[in-house]
Design a protein around this motif. Structure first.
Motif, PDB file in Angstrom:
ATOM      1  N   LYS A 147       0.834  -1.214   0.000  1.00 23.63           N
ATOM      2  CA  LYS A 147       0.000   0.000   0.000  1.00 23.63           C
ATOM      3  C   LYS A 147       0.867   1.263   0.000  1.00 23.63           C
TER       4      LYS A 147
ATOM      5  N   TYR B  42       4.960   1.554   0.810  1.00 27.06           N
ATOM      6  CA  TYR B  42       5.522   2.313   1.934  1.00 27.06           C
ATOM      7  C   TYR B  42       6.552   3.320   1.413  1.00 27.06           C
TER       8      TYR B  42
ATOM      9  N   HIS C 171      -7.391  -6.653  12.414  1.00 27.99           N
ATOM     10  CA  HIS C 171      -6.121  -5.918  12.544  1.00 27.99           C
ATOM     11  C   HIS C 171      -5.910  -5.598  14.023  1.00 27.99           C
TER      12      HIS C 171
ATOM     13  N   ASN D   6      -0.173  -8.431  11.138  1.00 27.61           N
ATOM     14  CA  ASN D   6       0.786  -7.510  10.525  1.00 27.61           C
ATOM     15  C   ASN D   6       2.176  -8.000  10.929  1.00 27.61           C
ATOM     16  N   SER D   7       3.208  -7.222  10.643  1.00 27.72           N
ATOM     17  CA  SER D   7       4.572  -7.689  10.933  1.00 27.72           C
ATOM     18  C   SER D   7       4.740  -8.033  12.406  1.00 27.72           C
TER      19      SER D   7
ATOM     20  N   ARG E 261      -0.022 -10.335   6.703  1.00 27.78           N
ATOM     21  CA  ARG E 261       0.076  -9.053   5.992  1.00 27.78           C
ATOM     22  C   ARG E 261       1.348  -8.326   6.454  1.00 27.78           C
TER      23      ARG E 261
ATOM     24  N   GLY F  60       4.250  -5.891   6.351  1.00 20.67           N
ATOM     25  CA  GLY F  60       4.623  -4.604   5.774  1.00 20.67           C
ATOM     26  C   GLY F  60       6.003  -4.202   6.227  1.00 20.67           C
ATOM     27  N   ILE F  61       6.053  -3.507   7.337  1.00 20.13           N
ATOM     28  CA  ILE F  61       7.290  -2.851   7.774  1.00 20.13           C
ATOM     29  C   ILE F  61       8.476  -3.819   7.932  1.00 20.13           C
TER      30      ILE F  61
ATOM     31  N   TYR G  53       7.520   4.464   9.068  1.00 17.81           N
ATOM     32  CA  TYR G  53       6.439   4.395   8.081  1.00 17.81           C
ATOM     33  C   TYR G  53       6.210   5.778   7.447  1.00 17.81           C
TER      34      TYR G  53
HETATM   35  C1  LIG Z   1      -0.588  -1.431   6.963  1.00 17.67           C
HETATM   36  C2  LIG Z   1      -1.302  -2.645   7.378  1.00 17.67           C
HETATM   37  C3  LIG Z   1      -0.603  -3.822   7.687  1.00 17.67           C
HETATM   38  C4  LIG Z   1       0.894  -3.916   7.744  1.00 17.67           C
HETATM   39  O1  LIG Z   1       1.390  -3.432   8.955  1.00 17.67           O
HETATM   40  P1  LIG Z   1       2.967  -3.480   9.290  1.00 17.67           P
HETATM   41  O2  LIG Z   1       3.048  -2.972  10.670  1.00 17.67           O
HETATM   42  O3  LIG Z   1       3.620  -2.552   8.308  1.00 17.67           O
HETATM   43  O4  LIG Z   1       3.419  -4.884   9.090  1.00 17.67           O
HETATM   44  C5  LIG Z   1      -1.349  -4.962   7.949  1.00 17.67           C
HETATM   45  N1  LIG Z   1      -2.688  -4.944   7.932  1.00 17.67           N
HETATM   46  C6  LIG Z   1      -3.386  -3.826   7.665  1.00 17.67           C
HETATM   47  C7  LIG Z   1      -4.868  -3.864   7.680  1.00 17.67           C
HETATM   48  C8  LIG Z   1      -2.727  -2.633   7.387  1.00 17.67           C
HETATM   49  O5  LIG Z   1      -3.427  -1.524   7.140  1.00 17.67           O
END
Ligand SMILES: *Cc1c(COP(=O)(O)O)cnc(C)c1O
Length: 302
Positions: free
Chosen positions: A3, A7, A116, A155-156, A171, A173-174, A287
């Motif tokens: 997204k 990043y 989330h 998430n991470s 999911r 990301g970071i 971020y």
């Molecule tokens: C941005 C996001 C993530 C990723 O989060 P990180 O901390 O970067 O791993 C996962 N799930 C959702 C819904 C997000 O918006």
């Protein structure tokens, strides 16, 4: 997680690298982002956008509130986001069955259920009770006869807290960008930041002691020296704040729209080689530092 221009790292470059590394599922914010990388992934989840017509078969959209179900075109594949405690986006757990029912009656295809965590990167019990709520939704789905949908919550930070991962996707990301920082007690591996930011020299001049640089003449030296301008400024998404570069030199005076000034005449200078370290100095999070970087900045994969 790709997204917001991956990043800030560059959507196409990162999507291609992820694809080459064997990543099969992607998550983006907008439909336009999904369209740009459609050919690289088996599925792409769009977190926050509403299609006018049914998107390509491998693109699915997240439902952030029950009302949104009415706005989606028949045939679209959807994933229900459940609000297990963050109270930002998602369907109330008590209305899960109603949402499933609405999805079916509108002719949409339910392909996933997600949630989330609000503080997976902090010590405390929040993570666990949110997880428990999500487990309960999973049990309810079983009772409702929901089958063949994917489940995901991590998430991470959550992924690296989870001892026995048993969901369908994470999911990430970071952490993928090498900037996940967790309290030491979590014992997560050390990550290497993926991005460094460099600026090129525009012009160089000699200054007499006391001559002043930039808007407001805020920068100056008590001795004769050489100062160069470099091609990054707040127009590129770099913050207009005092800042010390990794080499130890400070930005001289104010940040301009398209340039900064730094003592010396190096051809190029490193602005950051670890967004988390830069973020700390700037009073924000990695971020924000990377995501704000203008898409016009050239991204080079090394
Ligand atoms: C941005 C996001 C993530 C990723 O989060 P990180 O901390 O970067 O791993 C996962 N799930 C959702 C819904 C997000 O918006």
């Amino acid at each position: 997680m790709l997204k917001d221009n991956a990043y800030g790292h560059g959507l196409l470059q990162m999507a291609k690298l992820a694809h080459e590394a064997g990543v099969r599922h992607a998550v983006v914010r907008r439909l336009a982002e999904a369209g740009a990388i459609e050919h690289l992934f088996e599925t792409i989840l769009v977190l926050s956008d509403t299609p006018n017509e049914s998107p390509a078969p491998n693109i699915r959209v997240a439902v952030n509130q029950i009302l949104d179900i009415e706005k989606l075109p028949a045939g679209a594949a959807v994933e229900l986001k459940v609000d297990t405690g963050m109270h930002r986006n998602g369907i109330e757990p008590e209305r899960f069955a109603e949402a499933v029912e609405k999805v079916a009656s509108r002719g949409l295809k339910l392909v996933g259920v997600m949630t989330h965590y609000r503080s997976a990167d902090e010590m405390g019990s929040d993570f666990f009770w949110q997880k428990k709520r999500f487990d309960r939704i999973r049990e309810e789905a079983l009772r409702l006869g929901i089958d063949g949908v994917r489940w995901h919550s991590c998430n991470s930070a959550a992924l690296f807290r989870t001892g026995s991962f048993d969901e369908d996707i994470a999911r990430v990301g970071i952490a993928a960008y090498g900037c996940l920082r967790m309290p030491p007690s979590f014992e997560v591996p050390e990550f290497r930041p993926v991005a460094s930011l460099w600026a090129d020299r525009i012009a160089t001049r000699e200054l007499e002691a006391g001559e002043r640089v930039g808007y407001g003449g805020e920068g100056s030296f008590g001795y004769k020296t050489v100062v160069s301008s470099y091609d990054i400024g707040y127009g590129d998404g770099w913050p207009r704040s005092p800042y010390t570069l990794p080499c130890g030199k400070r930005i001289v005076g104010r940040v301009s729209m398209d340039s900064i000034s730094v003592e010396g005449d190096d051809e190029s200078i490193c602005i950051f080689d670890d967004a988390a370290v830069a973020a700390k100095q700037l009073g924000t999070i990695s971020y924000e530092v990377t995501t704000r970087l203008s898409p016009y900045i050239e991204r080079v994969v090394v």
